[in-house]
Design a protein around this motif. Sequence first.
Motif, PDB file in Angstrom:
ATOM      1  N   MET A  45       0.853  -1.196   0.000  1.00 29.34           N
ATOM      2  CA  MET A  45       0.000   0.000   0.000  1.00 29.34           C
ATOM      3  C   MET A  45       0.888   1.244   0.000  1.00 29.34           C
ATOM      4  O   MET A  45       0.644   2.198  -0.744  1.00 29.34           O
ATOM      5  CB  MET A  45      -0.931   0.000   1.212  1.00 29.34           C
ATOM      6  CG  MET A  45      -1.868   1.175   1.241  1.00 29.34           C
ATOM      7  SD  MET A  45      -3.086   1.141  -0.073  1.00 29.34           S
ATOM      8  CE  MET A  45      -4.132  -0.152   0.523  1.00 29.34           C
ATOM      9  N   MET A  48       2.459   1.600  -3.439  1.00 22.96           N
ATOM     10  CA  MET A  48       1.487   2.085  -4.417  1.00 22.96           C
ATOM     11  C   MET A  48       1.173   3.567  -4.213  1.00 22.96           C
ATOM     12  O   MET A  48       0.975   4.298  -5.183  1.00 22.96           O
ATOM     13  CB  MET A  48       0.221   1.231  -4.382  1.00 22.96           C
ATOM     14  CG  MET A  48       0.481  -0.173  -4.916  1.00 22.96           C
ATOM     15  SD  MET A  48      -0.964  -1.227  -4.921  1.00 22.96           S
ATOM     16  CE  MET A  48      -1.870  -0.523  -6.294  1.00 22.96           C
ATOM     17  N   ARG A  49       1.144   4.011  -2.962  1.00 25.95           N
ATOM     18  CA  ARG A  49       0.936   5.443  -2.710  1.00 25.95           C
ATOM     19  C   ARG A  49       2.085   6.260  -3.288  1.00 25.95           C
ATOM     20  O   ARG A  49       1.869   7.291  -3.913  1.00 25.95           O
ATOM     21  CB  ARG A  49       0.822   5.707  -1.210  1.00 25.95           C
ATOM     22  CG  ARG A  49      -0.525   5.450  -0.640  1.00 25.95           C
ATOM     23  CD  ARG A  49      -0.617   5.942   0.798  1.00 25.95           C
ATOM     24  NE  ARG A  49      -1.972   5.789   1.278  1.00 25.95           N
ATOM     25  CZ  ARG A  49      -2.339   4.904   2.188  1.00 25.95           C
ATOM     26  NH1 ARG A  49      -1.451   4.111   2.753  1.00 25.95           N
ATOM     27  NH2 ARG A  49      -3.592   4.821   2.570  1.00 25.95           N
ATOM     28  N   PHE A  54      -2.391   4.975  -5.633  1.00 29.64           N
ATOM     29  CA  PHE A  54      -3.393   4.965  -4.574  1.00 29.64           C
ATOM     30  C   PHE A  54      -3.371   6.340  -3.916  1.00 29.64           C
ATOM     31  O   PHE A  54      -2.311   6.963  -3.823  1.00 29.64           O
ATOM     32  CB  PHE A  54      -3.078   3.866  -3.558  1.00 29.64           C
ATOM     33  CG  PHE A  54      -4.272   3.438  -2.753  1.00 29.64           C
ATOM     34  CD1 PHE A  54      -5.210   2.571  -3.281  1.00 29.64           C
ATOM     35  CD2 PHE A  54      -4.461   3.915  -1.470  1.00 29.64           C
ATOM     36  CE1 PHE A  54      -6.325   2.187  -2.548  1.00 29.64           C
ATOM     37  CE2 PHE A  54      -5.566   3.540  -0.726  1.00 29.64           C
ATOM     38  CZ  PHE A  54      -6.495   2.667  -1.274  1.00 29.64           C
ATOM     39  N   ARG A  57      -2.461   9.124   2.159  1.00 28.36           N
ATOM     40  CA  ARG A  57      -3.058   8.821   3.453  1.00 28.36           C
ATOM     41  C   ARG A  57      -3.826  10.030   3.987  1.00 28.36           C
ATOM     42  O   ARG A  57      -3.324  11.140   3.985  1.00 28.36           O
ATOM     43  CB  ARG A  57      -1.940   8.449   4.425  1.00 28.36           C
ATOM     44  CG  ARG A  57      -2.404   7.885   5.733  1.00 28.36           C
ATOM     45  CD  ARG A  57      -1.213   7.486   6.568  1.00 28.36           C
ATOM     46  NE  ARG A  57      -0.368   6.554   5.816  1.00 28.36           N
ATOM     47  CZ  ARG A  57      -0.247   5.256   6.089  1.00 28.36           C
ATOM     48  NH1 ARG A  57      -0.875   4.752   7.104  1.00 28.36           N
ATOM     49  NH2 ARG A  57       0.531   4.491   5.365  1.00 28.36           N
ATOM     50  N   GLU A  62      -8.811   8.646  -0.278  1.00 32.82           N
ATOM     51  CA  GLU A  62      -8.699   7.491   0.614  1.00 32.82           C
ATOM     52  C   GLU A  62      -9.983   7.316   1.423  1.00 32.82           C
ATOM     53  O   GLU A  62     -10.468   6.199   1.597  1.00 32.82           O
ATOM     54  CB  GLU A  62      -7.506   7.636   1.548  1.00 32.82           C
ATOM     55  CG  GLU A  62      -7.319   6.405   2.410  1.00 32.82           C
ATOM     56  CD  GLU A  62      -6.236   6.571   3.445  1.00 32.82           C
ATOM     57  OE1 GLU A  62      -5.349   5.695   3.487  1.00 32.82           O
ATOM     58  OE2 GLU A  62      -6.281   7.544   4.221  1.00 32.82           O
ATOM     59  N   ILE A  65     -12.641   5.732  -0.772  1.00 29.54           N
ATOM     60  CA  ILE A  65     -12.400   4.294  -0.959  1.00 29.54           C
ATOM     61  C   ILE A  65     -12.811   3.522   0.292  1.00 29.54           C
ATOM     62  O   ILE A  65     -13.432   2.465   0.208  1.00 29.54           O
ATOM     63  CB  ILE A  65     -10.937   4.031  -1.334  1.00 29.54           C
ATOM     64  CG1 ILE A  65     -10.689   4.546  -2.752  1.00 29.54           C
ATOM     65  CG2 ILE A  65     -10.586   2.547  -1.217  1.00 29.54           C
ATOM     66  CD1 ILE A  65      -9.238   4.548  -3.158  1.00 29.54           C
TER      67      ILE A  65
END
Length: 79
Positions: A45, A48-49, A54, A57, A62, A65
Amino acid sequence: MGTQTGQLDPPGLAPPGKRVEFDVREIAEIRDGLVSRIRIVVDMMDVMRQLGMFPARGSQGERAIALMQRLQAKLVRRR
């Protein structure tokens, strides 16, 4: 630290060529004094950020999702 230059499988995402930095945990299983298995754990994760695949944070993306996931879980529980 590294640069994604190849396709990320799964899910087959194209390489953005961005540099990423991540922690790797290695878990070694030892039998009779020898390493019999090594597991490598990476927080995908976070990777991917960093690659822009993605949302960041705490961002609106986010939260959206997370909301969709909670709604899906409710629907599954109702079945």
